[in-house]
Design a protein around this motif. Structure first.
Motif, PDB file in Angstrom:
ATOM      1  N   ASP A 173       1.614 -11.694   9.340  1.00 53.49           N
ATOM      2  CA  ASP A 173       0.698 -11.802  10.466  1.00 53.49           C
ATOM      3  C   ASP A 173      -0.183 -13.018  10.208  1.00 53.49           C
ATOM      4  OD1 ASP A 173      -1.241 -11.551  12.397  1.00 53.49           O
ATOM      5  OD2 ASP A 173      -1.833  -9.501  11.849  1.00 53.49           O
ATOM      6  N   ALA A 174       0.232 -14.187  10.727  1.00 55.70           N
ATOM      7  CA  ALA A 174      -0.472 -15.440  10.455  1.00 55.70           C
ATOM      8  C   ALA A 174      -1.882 -15.425  11.028  1.00 55.70           C
ATOM      9  CB  ALA A 174       0.317 -16.619  11.026  1.00 55.70           C
ATOM     10  N   ARG A 175      -2.073 -14.776  12.151  1.00 54.94           N
ATOM     11  CA  ARG A 175      -3.401 -14.739  12.771  1.00 54.94           C
ATOM     12  C   ARG A 175      -4.432 -14.100  11.840  1.00 54.94           C
ATOM     13  NH1 ARG A 175      -3.934 -11.958  18.421  1.00 54.94           N
ATOM     14  NH2 ARG A 175      -3.272 -13.986  19.166  1.00 54.94           N
ATOM     15  N   HIS A 176      -4.027 -13.067  11.105  1.00 56.33           N
ATOM     16  CA  HIS A 176      -4.948 -12.354  10.224  1.00 56.33           C
ATOM     17  C   HIS A 176      -4.658 -12.597   8.739  1.00 56.33           C
ATOM     18  CE1 HIS A 176      -4.973 -10.126  14.083  1.00 56.33           C
ATOM     19  NE2 HIS A 176      -6.255 -10.302  13.898  1.00 56.33           N
ATOM     20  N   GLU A 177      -3.721 -13.522   8.459  1.00 63.51           N
ATOM     21  CA  GLU A 177      -3.366 -13.922   7.094  1.00 63.51           C
ATOM     22  C   GLU A 177      -3.070 -12.725   6.192  1.00 63.51           C
ATOM     23  OE1 GLU A 177      -6.804 -16.332   6.126  1.00 63.51           O
ATOM     24  OE2 GLU A 177      -5.713 -18.125   6.744  1.00 63.51           O
ATOM     25  N   ARG A 178      -2.080 -11.927   6.616  1.00 60.69           N
ATOM     26  CA  ARG A 178      -1.711 -10.752   5.835  1.00 60.69           C
ATOM     27  C   ARG A 178      -0.247 -10.411   6.043  1.00 60.69           C
ATOM     28  NH1 ARG A 178      -5.111  -6.525   9.559  1.00 60.69           N
ATOM     29  NH2 ARG A 178      -3.942  -6.854  11.468  1.00 60.69           N
ATOM     30  N   TRP A 179       0.332  -9.754   5.057  1.00 63.25           N
ATOM     31  CA  TRP A 179       1.683  -9.225   5.157  1.00 63.25           C
ATOM     32  C   TRP A 179       1.577  -7.754   5.533  1.00 63.25           C
ATOM     33  CZ3 TRP A 179       6.401 -11.427   5.027  1.00 63.25           C
ATOM     34  CH2 TRP A 179       6.474 -12.754   4.602  1.00 63.25           C
ATOM     35  N   CYS A 180       2.442  -7.316   6.429  1.00 62.16           N
ATOM     36  CA  CYS A 180       2.476  -5.929   6.862  1.00 62.16           C
ATOM     37  C   CYS A 180       3.860  -5.359   6.572  1.00 62.16           C
ATOM     38  CB  CYS A 180       2.184  -5.826   8.354  1.00 62.16           C
ATOM     39  SG  CYS A 180       0.572  -6.475   8.806  1.00 62.16           S
ATOM     40  N   TYR A 181       3.880  -4.093   6.203  1.00 65.00           N
ATOM     41  CA  TYR A 181       5.136  -3.402   5.918  1.00 65.00           C
ATOM     42  C   TYR A 181       5.344  -2.343   6.993  1.00 65.00           C
ATOM     43  CZ  TYR A 181       8.399  -0.101   3.925  1.00 65.00           C
ATOM     44  OH  TYR A 181       9.466   0.732   3.734  1.00 65.00           O
ATOM     45  N   CYS A 182       6.571  -2.249   7.491  1.00 72.87           N
ATOM     46  CA  CYS A 182       6.912  -1.254   8.497  1.00 72.87           C
ATOM     47  C   CYS A 182       8.188  -0.538   8.073  1.00 72.87           C
ATOM     48  CB  CYS A 182       7.109  -1.927   9.857  1.00 72.87           C
ATOM     49  SG  CYS A 182       7.613  -0.767  11.144  1.00 72.87           S
ATOM     50  N   ASP A 183       8.159   0.773   8.149  1.00 72.89           N
ATOM     51  CA  ASP A 183       9.346   1.568   7.805  1.00 72.89           C
ATOM     52  C   ASP A 183      10.093   2.032   9.053  1.00 72.89           C
ATOM     53  OD1 ASP A 183       7.720   3.517   8.879  1.00 72.89           O
ATOM     54  OD2 ASP A 183       7.580   4.713   7.049  1.00 72.89           O
ATOM     55  N   GLY A 184       9.765   1.446  10.194  1.00 74.16           N
ATOM     56  CA  GLY A 184      10.382   1.843  11.457  1.00 74.16           C
ATOM     57  C   GLY A 184       9.527   2.831  12.224  1.00 74.16           C
ATOM     58  N   MET A 185       8.629   3.523  11.552  1.00 75.75           N
ATOM     59  CA  MET A 185       7.773   4.511  12.194  1.00 75.75           C
ATOM     60  C   MET A 185       6.322   4.054  12.274  1.00 75.75           C
ATOM     61  SD  MET A 185       9.774   6.932  13.047  1.00 75.75           S
ATOM     62  CE  MET A 185       8.713   8.307  13.385  1.00 75.75           C
ATOM     63  N   SER A 186       5.851   3.380  11.241  1.00 76.74           N
ATOM     64  CA  SER A 186       4.459   2.931  11.230  1.00 76.74           C
ATOM     65  C   SER A 186       4.364   1.639  10.440  1.00 76.74           C
ATOM     66  CB  SER A 186       3.543   3.996  10.630  1.00 76.74           C
ATOM     67  OG  SER A 186       3.855   4.189   9.264  1.00 76.74           O
ATOM     68  N   MET A 187       3.266   0.931  10.638  1.00 75.48           N
ATOM     69  CA  MET A 187       3.066  -0.342   9.963  1.00 75.48           C
ATOM     70  C   MET A 187       1.700  -0.327   9.291  1.00 75.48           C
ATOM     71  SD  MET A 187       3.458  -4.179  11.482  1.00 75.48           S
ATOM     72  CE  MET A 187       2.095  -4.080  12.616  1.00 75.48           C
ATOM     73  N   GLN A 188       1.644  -0.925   8.100  1.00 69.77           N
ATOM     74  CA  GLN A 188       0.372  -1.020   7.405  1.00 69.77           C
ATOM     75  C   GLN A 188       0.290  -2.330   6.648  1.00 69.77           C
ATOM     76  OE1 GLN A 188      -0.028   2.036   4.429  1.00 69.77           O
ATOM     77  NE2 GLN A 188       2.140   1.975   3.952  1.00 69.77           N
ATOM     78  N   THR A 189      -0.935  -2.806   6.448  1.00 67.67           N
ATOM     79  CA  THR A 189      -1.157  -4.024   5.689  1.00 67.67           C
ATOM     80  C   THR A 189      -0.822  -3.747   4.235  1.00 67.67           C
ATOM     81  OG1 THR A 189      -2.912  -4.716   7.174  1.00 67.67           O
ATOM     82  CG2 THR A 189      -2.901  -5.717   4.993  1.00 67.67           C
ATOM     83  N   CYS A 190      -0.051  -4.662   3.614  1.00 66.49           N
ATOM     84  CA  CYS A 190       0.272  -4.454   2.202  1.00 66.49           C
ATOM     85  C   CYS A 190      -0.169  -5.619   1.328  1.00 66.49           C
ATOM     86  CB  CYS A 190       1.746  -4.145   2.014  1.00 66.49           C
ATOM     87  SG  CYS A 190       2.862  -5.441   2.518  1.00 66.49           S
ATOM     88  N   ALA A 191      -0.511  -6.754   1.871  1.00 64.52           N
ATOM     89  CA  ALA A 191      -1.000  -7.884   1.082  1.00 64.52           C
ATOM     90  C   ALA A 191      -1.714  -8.852   2.006  1.00 64.52           C
ATOM     91  CB  ALA A 191       0.159  -8.597   0.390  1.00 64.52           C
ATOM     92  N   VAL A 192      -2.755  -9.474   1.464  1.00 62.83           N
ATOM     93  CA  VAL A 192      -3.499 -10.475   2.231  1.00 62.83           C
ATOM     94  C   VAL A 192      -3.424 -11.803   1.497  1.00 62.83           C
ATOM     95  CG1 VAL A 192      -5.043  -8.836   3.342  1.00 62.83           C
ATOM     96  CG2 VAL A 192      -5.665  -9.809   1.141  1.00 62.83           C
ATOM     97  N   THR A 193      -3.550 -12.903   2.213  1.00 65.28           N
ATOM     98  CA  THR A 193      -3.400 -14.217   1.599  1.00 65.28           C
ATOM     99  C   THR A 193      -4.698 -14.991   1.497  1.00 65.28           C
ATOM    100  OG1 THR A 193      -2.834 -15.190   3.729  1.00 65.28           O
ATOM    101  CG2 THR A 193      -1.007 -14.450   2.350  1.00 65.28           C
ATOM    102  N   SER A 194      -5.809 -14.413   1.952  1.00 66.03           N
ATOM    103  CA  SER A 194      -7.085 -15.108   1.840  1.00 66.03           C
ATOM    104  C   SER A 194      -8.159 -14.109   1.450  1.00 66.03           C
ATOM    105  CB  SER A 194      -7.456 -15.761   3.170  1.00 66.03           C
ATOM    106  OG  SER A 194      -7.697 -14.774   4.139  1.00 66.03           O
ATOM    107  N   GLY A 195      -9.300 -14.600   1.028  1.00 64.17           N
ATOM    108  CA  GLY A 195     -10.412 -13.737   0.682  1.00 64.17           C
ATOM    109  C   GLY A 195     -10.992 -13.075   1.912  1.00 64.17           C
TER     110      GLY A 195
END
Length: 182
Positions: free
Chosen positions: A138-160
């Motif tokens: 998610d470039a807008r919020h500078e974070r990686w999100c993980y989705c298992d097909g049912m739900s999505m959650q933030t799993c890593a961020v790239t900035s402070g």
């Protein structure tokens, strides 16, 4: 001993996490232990005020906290909406298409290297699909999100963490609808 009003809403990530005495990255404090349950009391942009069971509180990068699952809804309650990956998938698809068109123009000689560099500057795109699992950047919020097909959650961020109000509502975020309008 846990106070009776302490109700954990999140858990510190397995690697622990840094803390600050104020929502300001120049005022570091003692780190939190891995997997420590905390209660989020306040949010300011990416910052979250985390309360520990012993009463100590500190500011943390709220995007890194792991949400404590709630009880499943009873039959009398509607099911909660989960984060929806479709918006991020659409954004990734659009950006990849735009990038591909620019590469085609460059290869066909319709675009020079300098123009290509100018038109692609700032483009960030990331998608990893592995069976039912997908990781989306998610470039807008500078974070990686993980989705298992049912739900999505933030799993890593790239900035402070940022003090800028991101429009995020207080409390857990993994069971809220993915914000498309930010």
């Amino acid at each position: 001993m846990t106070s009776p009003e302490f109700l954990p809403s999140h858990v510190v990530p397995p690697e622990g996490m840094a803390t600050w005495s104020a929502p300001d990255s120049t005022l570091p404090s003692s780190p939190l232990d891995p997997l420590l349950p905390v209660q989020v009391l306040d949010r300011r942009g990416d910052w979250a005020l985390a309360l520990c069971s012993n009463g100590w509180s500190a500011w943390v990068d709220g995007r890194l906290l792991l949400t404590v699952p709630r009880e499943p809804p009873t039959a009398a309650q509607p099911a909660a909406r989960t984060a929806d990956p479709r918006s991020l998938l659409g954004t990734a698809e659009d950006e990849l298409g735009r990038y591909r068109r620019l590469i085609e123009e460059l290869a066909a000689g319709q675009l020079d290297r300098e123009s290509f560099a100018e038109r692609t500057r700032g483009t960030r795109l990331g998608v990893v699909v592995d069976g039912e699992a997908v990781w989306l950047y998610d470039a807008r919020h500078e974070r990686w999100c993980y989705c298992d097909g049912m739900s999505m959650q933030t799993c890593a961020v790239t900035s402070g963490p940022s003090s800028r109000d991101s429009g995020q509502r207080p409390g857990p975020t993994s069971d809220q609808e993915y914000p498309e309008s930010r």
